[in-house]
Design a protein around this motif. Structure first.
Motif, PDB file in Angstrom:
ATOM      1  N   ARG A  23       0.830  -1.204   0.000  1.00 39.04           N
ATOM      2  CA  ARG A  23       0.000   0.000   0.000  1.00 39.04           C
ATOM      3  C   ARG A  23       0.862   1.250   0.000  1.00 39.04           C
ATOM      4  O   ARG A  23       0.613   2.208  -0.728  1.00 39.04           O
ATOM      5  N   VAL A  24       1.934   1.214   0.841  1.00 39.33           N
ATOM      6  CA  VAL A  24       2.831   2.373   0.871  1.00 39.33           C
ATOM      7  C   VAL A  24       3.541   2.517  -0.467  1.00 39.33           C
ATOM      8  O   VAL A  24       3.700   3.623  -0.988  1.00 39.33           O
ATOM      9  N   ASN A  25       3.976   1.354  -1.047  1.00 34.50           N
ATOM     10  CA  ASN A  25       4.729   1.414  -2.295  1.00 34.50           C
ATOM     11  C   ASN A  25       3.898   1.938  -3.451  1.00 34.50           C
ATOM     12  O   ASN A  25       4.429   2.566  -4.368  1.00 34.50           O
ATOM     13  N   ARG A  26       2.564   1.660  -3.416  1.00 33.36           N
ATOM     14  CA  ARG A  26       1.714   2.203  -4.471  1.00 33.36           C
ATOM     15  C   ARG A  26       1.766   3.724  -4.453  1.00 33.36           C
ATOM     16  O   ARG A  26       1.895   4.382  -5.489  1.00 33.36           O
ATOM     17  N   LYS A  27       1.668   4.265  -3.234  1.00 31.92           N
ATOM     18  CA  LYS A  27       1.789   5.716  -3.103  1.00 31.92           C
ATOM     19  C   LYS A  27       3.206   6.155  -3.443  1.00 31.92           C
ATOM     20  O   LYS A  27       3.416   7.149  -4.149  1.00 31.92           O
ATOM     21  N   LEU A  28       4.178   5.367  -2.965  1.00 27.37           N
ATOM     22  CA  LEU A  28       5.570   5.727  -3.179  1.00 27.37           C
ATOM     23  C   LEU A  28       5.902   5.767  -4.669  1.00 27.37           C
ATOM     24  O   LEU A  28       6.530   6.706  -5.149  1.00 27.37           O
ATOM     25  N   HIS A  29       5.455   4.723  -5.426  1.00 30.10           N
ATOM     26  CA  HIS A  29       5.788   4.672  -6.836  1.00 30.10           C
ATOM     27  C   HIS A  29       5.084   5.780  -7.621  1.00 30.10           C
ATOM     28  O   HIS A  29       5.642   6.298  -8.598  1.00 30.10           O
ATOM     29  N   GLU A  84       6.452  10.573 -10.475  1.00 28.59           N
ATOM     30  CA  GLU A  84       6.317  12.012 -10.674  1.00 28.59           C
ATOM     31  C   GLU A  84       7.637  12.718 -10.415  1.00 28.59           C
ATOM     32  O   GLU A  84       8.025  13.632 -11.135  1.00 28.59           O
ATOM     33  N   LEU A  85       8.347  12.250  -9.368  1.00 22.91           N
ATOM     34  CA  LEU A  85       9.639  12.869  -9.053  1.00 22.91           C
ATOM     35  C   LEU A  85      10.660  12.603 -10.146  1.00 22.91           C
ATOM     36  O   LEU A  85      11.469  13.481 -10.481  1.00 22.91           O
ATOM     37  N   ILE A  86      10.656  11.367 -10.693  1.00 21.73           N
ATOM     38  CA  ILE A  86      11.582  11.058 -11.783  1.00 21.73           C
ATOM     39  C   ILE A  86      11.302  11.961 -12.979  1.00 21.73           C
ATOM     40  O   ILE A  86      12.229  12.514 -13.597  1.00 21.73           O
ATOM     41  N   SER A 113      15.909  11.706  -7.327  1.00 23.49           N
ATOM     42  CA  SER A 113      14.638  11.616  -6.609  1.00 23.49           C
ATOM     43  C   SER A 113      13.982  10.257  -6.719  1.00 23.49           C
ATOM     44  O   SER A 113      12.786  10.154  -6.876  1.00 23.49           O
ATOM     45  N   SER A 114      14.727   9.217  -6.693  1.00 23.51           N
ATOM     46  CA  SER A 114      14.147   7.880  -6.674  1.00 23.51           C
ATOM     47  C   SER A 114      13.930   7.465  -5.232  1.00 23.51           C
ATOM     48  O   SER A 114      14.879   7.219  -4.506  1.00 23.51           O
ATOM     49  N   ARG A 131       2.675  17.794   0.486  1.00 21.19           N
ATOM     50  CA  ARG A 131       2.105  17.026   1.597  1.00 21.19           C
ATOM     51  C   ARG A 131       2.398  15.530   1.430  1.00 21.19           C
ATOM     52  O   ARG A 131       2.782  14.854   2.392  1.00 21.19           O
ATOM     53  N   ASP A 132       2.256  15.007   0.212  1.00 23.37           N
ATOM     54  CA  ASP A 132       2.506  13.582  -0.015  1.00 23.37           C
ATOM     55  C   ASP A 132       3.967  13.222   0.268  1.00 23.37           C
ATOM     56  O   ASP A 132       4.265  12.146   0.815  1.00 23.37           O
ATOM     57  N   ILE A 133       4.884  14.106  -0.101  1.00 23.71           N
ATOM     58  CA  ILE A 133       6.303  13.824   0.150  1.00 23.71           C
ATOM     59  C   ILE A 133       6.569  13.773   1.653  1.00 23.71           C
ATOM     60  O   ILE A 133       7.282  12.900   2.154  1.00 23.71           O
ATOM     61  N   VAL A 134       5.962  14.687   2.399  1.00 22.64           N
ATOM     62  CA  VAL A 134       6.143  14.702   3.853  1.00 22.64           C
ATOM     63  C   VAL A 134       5.581  13.410   4.467  1.00 22.64           C
ATOM     64  O   VAL A 134       6.219  12.775   5.315  1.00 22.64           O
TER      65      VAL A 134
END
Length: 844
Positions: free
Chosen positions: A398-404, A409-411, A741-742, A774-777
């Protein structure tokens, strides 16, 4: 759906329960095996004494490969070791070397060994007839005045002669044929014949005599013999197959056949069992588990243990050996194979109560309970841990879905300009590196908009951004048509790479680009246009990217200085500007040698308490004509950064000592670590020594790194990170969000703190875009990282970041970088606190 908090609780409970189960299972396994080991020791596997009282010589007639030797050895050990007596063993191996000539050679060997070994023996134990005969022949010469105990003697006359010697006593070996006959008769009541198998070997002849000597004792049976030495193997097999159910078949000895072939006991056992259609009985060891039904046989462990005990009694003076009579009667062992008996329908109830029954089927649970219980507990524990792993995996998924999502987006943002959506300078430089590595030529065009500042000043930044998008679009379309690479380099500057050829002053490409900018952009009814200046560098693969970028920049500046709206090629005269770089380097060298640097410290403020939590140490030249933005790149390019990094480190740690000595409460100070310092392999040692030199704890120093450090030097970087961690130094990821930013790197780069770059604050901390911040934090906190935000200049930015859960901020809103004396006494002004808290309260 399970919440994250509940998932963590369940996961931890399962992990703990699983570990407890595994530990309990291991304990039960150990207890089971300890019990088995104890049982083995009790059964006859004692430990040799370290400091024995006496030492005995054990002379064995055979070799350690003889089928009965392990049983004899276990008995000898049990009888001697329990009485603190050790022994040496010598083998005569008369089965293979039994001629008189070979025994004479053994005598020479034995005598030489006794004379040259300097060993002293207190007594002698002999096994079987040959060893006793040897000892009797050489007693006076080799064993004078030593007590001698013998066992397993088949020749009764020899045993009786030996016992008449005042220094000898022992045990005869029973054949137990009569007991085996009686048991076989009970099991096969219809039998009226007893058939004995023997051969013409010395042992076989003795067995034949003994076998037929029982005819008078068993008159109801007809005694018949099969001498294997008189039959070929085939004929012997046919004879066995002809025996009927009225026969009791006794396997005594079968070492050879008519053709002179020699056979081992296991080989003969298998052959006899395979060809006989009736049960096979045996009164000697060997054949167990090979299809022999069973019989009564010599108890070698028991008799050997008794021999050891007799020797112990004699040596300790408990008994006089001359008074110990010859022992004719040693109880045998009744041993039968259940599977063979079951095959032939023989009733095991007819066997004595003390009989050993091999291969007896047992209840599975009763047989393996000692193993099954810990195995079941172990499996339950493993299943619990696996379930915890699955729960953890689902949580991470679940975290990785948000993380990816954020990572993608960061990439994209790391490779593209945030405003225009085209490639940025980092990608352009990477493409140039690839081309240089491939030894390819190219022309690099650095394009700058002329007087773009006027558009921003006259129409505002929004119109300026729109115009940049317009310019970007027409240049991108042009480059796509011509297969050129196109990127935004900075502000109002763009970069075009023309591959595989050089441009010159009248190249059509330069004319085409200038022609593009004659197209105006409409703002309402007003047309807007600018001209461009172009700096051109024709480069081969001998020029590195950094130099190429400097040359392109110099060419562009030259074009602007010529009046703009023109082109300029990098020529030799532009080297003068390059020399400026050399001048900066000289200033750096001079500053290193003459203490030409000083430090300033920018405070870091806790978002919630608005209290000081640390500083970032920043280096400045005392010659303030050169800014950090100018001298740091030169230091990195010229190889001075390692020296400057050490200088910065020592100045910072020394400043911490001065603050401490002045009674000022210390806060952690972060030091910037350039990726170009990676080759300074002894820097961690220098850092450790400097901390020790000034007596500063490692918790007060933090190291700020960038993602490029790991990307370019992953193996060296991992070693460096491990050294920092070993010292207890925290790592901070500087400029987060501007490089690669990976986020996946954050799972194995051991950073403790992320510093969100100022550019992301400016680009996204506004209504409609700030969800990205906010998502990055949130993700940083999910990864157990602390989030510091740089570049905070306004109260509303502070308030918004506080709402997002940022941990600390750094920026001009609270303080610019300060000299040491001001930094030491810095506190957030009550006025600023009031403004910030008021904004927070109004929002609530």
């Amino acid at each position: 759906m399970m919440t994250r908090r509940n998932g963590i609780i369940v996961r931890n409970v399962l992990n703990i329960a699983g570990v407890v189960c595994i530990c309990l299972a291991v304990f039960l396994f150990i207890r089971t095996f300890v019990k088995q080991s104890d049982a083995q020791i009790v059964a006859g596997n004692p430990i040799e004494p370290d400091t024995p009282t006496y030492k005995v010589l054990f002379l064995d007639s055979y070799s350690p490969t003889h089928i009965s030797y392990p049983a004899q050895e276990s008995g000898i050990k049990a009888g001697l070791y329990a009485n603190n007596i050790s022994y040496d063993v010598i083998y005569m191996d008369t089965k293979n070397y039994g001629s008189q000539e070979e025994i004479d050679k053994f005598y020479d060997f034995f005598k030489d060994r006794l004379e040259n070994s300097n060993k002293h023996y207190d007594g002698v134990i002999t096994g079987d007839d040959a060893a006793l005969t040897f000892v009797m022949q050489h007693q006076e010469e080799l064993f004078p005045d030593l007590p001698i105990v013998y066992y397993g003697i088949n020749n009764i006359a020899l045993a009786e002669e030996a016992v008449n010697n005042p220094m000898m006593t022992g045990f005869t070996e029973e054949t137990y044929l009569d007991e085996t006959f009686r048991l076989a008769g009970k099991l096969i009541p219809q039998a009226n014949k007893i058939v004995g198998i023997y051969d013409n070997t010395v042992t076989g002849k003795g067995d034949a005599v003994t076998f037929f000597s029982y005819q008078e004792e068993f008159p109801d049976y007809q005694f018949m013999g099969i001498n294997t030495s008189n039959y070929t193997r085939e004929a012997f097999g046919q004879l066995l197959e002809s025996l009927g159910s009225d026969c009791i078949l006794m396997y005594l000895t079968a070492f050879e056949d008519l053709d002179g072939n020699q056979y081992t006991i296991p080989e003969s056992s298998r052959f006899i069992v395979d060809h006989a259609l009736i049960p096979v009985f045996r009164n000697y060891m060997g054949g167990e588990g090979l299809g022999i039904a069973g019989g009564t046989q010599m108890n070698f462990p028991g008799q050997c243990k008794m021999a050891g005990q007799v020797m112990s009694d004699v040596l300790y003076g408990r008994k006089n050996i001359s008074e110990i009579p010859l022992n004719y009667d040693t109880p045998g062992i009744v041993s039968f194979d259940y599977q063979v008996m079951d095959h032939f329908g023989l009733d095991t109830k007819l066997l004595p109560a003390n009989a050993e029954i091999l291969n007896l089927p047992q209840d599975f649970w009763a047989s393996y309970r000692g193993v099954l219980i810990p195995v079941i507990i172990l499996l339950v524990g493993v299943m619990m841990i696996l379930l915890a792993v699955v729960i953890n995996y689902m949580m991470l998924k679940r975290v990785n879905r948000k993380l990816h999502t954020v990572e993608d987006e960061l990439i994209y943002k790391a490779e593209h300009d945030l405003l225009l959506g085209i490639y940025n300078s980092r990608v352009a430089e990477e493409i140039l590196r690839v081309r240089i590595a491939a030894e390819q030529i190219h022309s690099v065009l650095r394009i700058g908009l002329d007087n773009f500042k006027m558009i921003n000043d006259n129409y505002g930044h929004r119109v300026g951004d729109d115009y940049l998008k317009f310019v970007s679009r027409i240049l991108e379309e042009y480059c796509e048509r011509n297969s050129f690479f196109f990127a935004r380099y900075s502000g109002d500057e763009f970069l075009i790479i023309v591959p595989d050829r050089y441009l010159h002053a009248d190249s059509k490409e330069l004319e085409d680009i200038h022609e593009l900018f004659k197209t105006p952009m409409l703002i309402g009814l007003e047309e807007m246009r600018t001209t461009v200046s172009i700096g051109v560098v024709n480069a081969d693969y001998n020029v590195d990217v950094a130099t190429l970028m400097v040359e392109a920049d110099l060419a562009l500046q030259d074009a602007k200085e010529r009046g703009k709206n023109t082109d300029a090629f990098f020529e030799d005269e532009l080297q003068e500007k390059v020399r400026n770089t050399g001048q900066i380097r000289s200033k750096l060298v001079n500053a290193i040698e003459s203490d030409g640097f000083f430090m300033v410290y920018q405070p870091k403020i806790d978002v919630n308490t608005m209290e000081l939590v640390g500083y970032e140490a920043l280096l400045r030249l005392k010659d303030q004509s050169v800014s950090p933005g100018e001298f740091i790149p030169v230091a990195e390019q010229s190889g001075l950064i390692s020296q400057i990094g050490r200088l910065t480190t020592e100045k910072t740690i020394r400043q911490l000592k001065e603050w401490r000595d002045a009674g000022i409460e210390l806060k952690p100070v972060s030091i910037n670590y350039s990726s170009n310092q990676i080759n300074d392999t002894t820097y961690p040692d220098f850092l450790k020594e400097t901390l020790e030199k000034y007596g500063i704890e490692s918790k007060y120093i933090e190291i700020e790194i960038t993602e490029g450090l790991y990307m370019d030097n992953s193996i060296q970087a991992e070693r460096l990170f491990a050294q920092f961690q070993e010292m207890g130094i925290k790592l901070l990821m500087d400029d987060f969000g501007t490089g690669y930013s990976s986020l996946s790197y954050l799972t194995y780069i051991p950073v403790d703190v992320l510093k969100l770059d100022r550019s992301l604050v400016l680009a996204y901390l506004e209504e409609g875009k700030d969800a990205f911040i906010r998502d990055i934090v949130v993700l940083a906190h999910d990864l157990n990282k602390t989030m510091i935000v740089e570049g905070v200049e306004n109260a509303w930015q502070y308030t918004r970041l506080k709402d997002f859960g940022a941990d600390a901020i750094q920026g001009f809103y609270f303080s610019k970088p300060l000299p040491p004396e001001e930094a030491a006494n810095f506190r957030v002004a009550e006025k600023e606190k009031g403004v910030a808290f008021a904004m927070t309260d109004n929002k609530n």
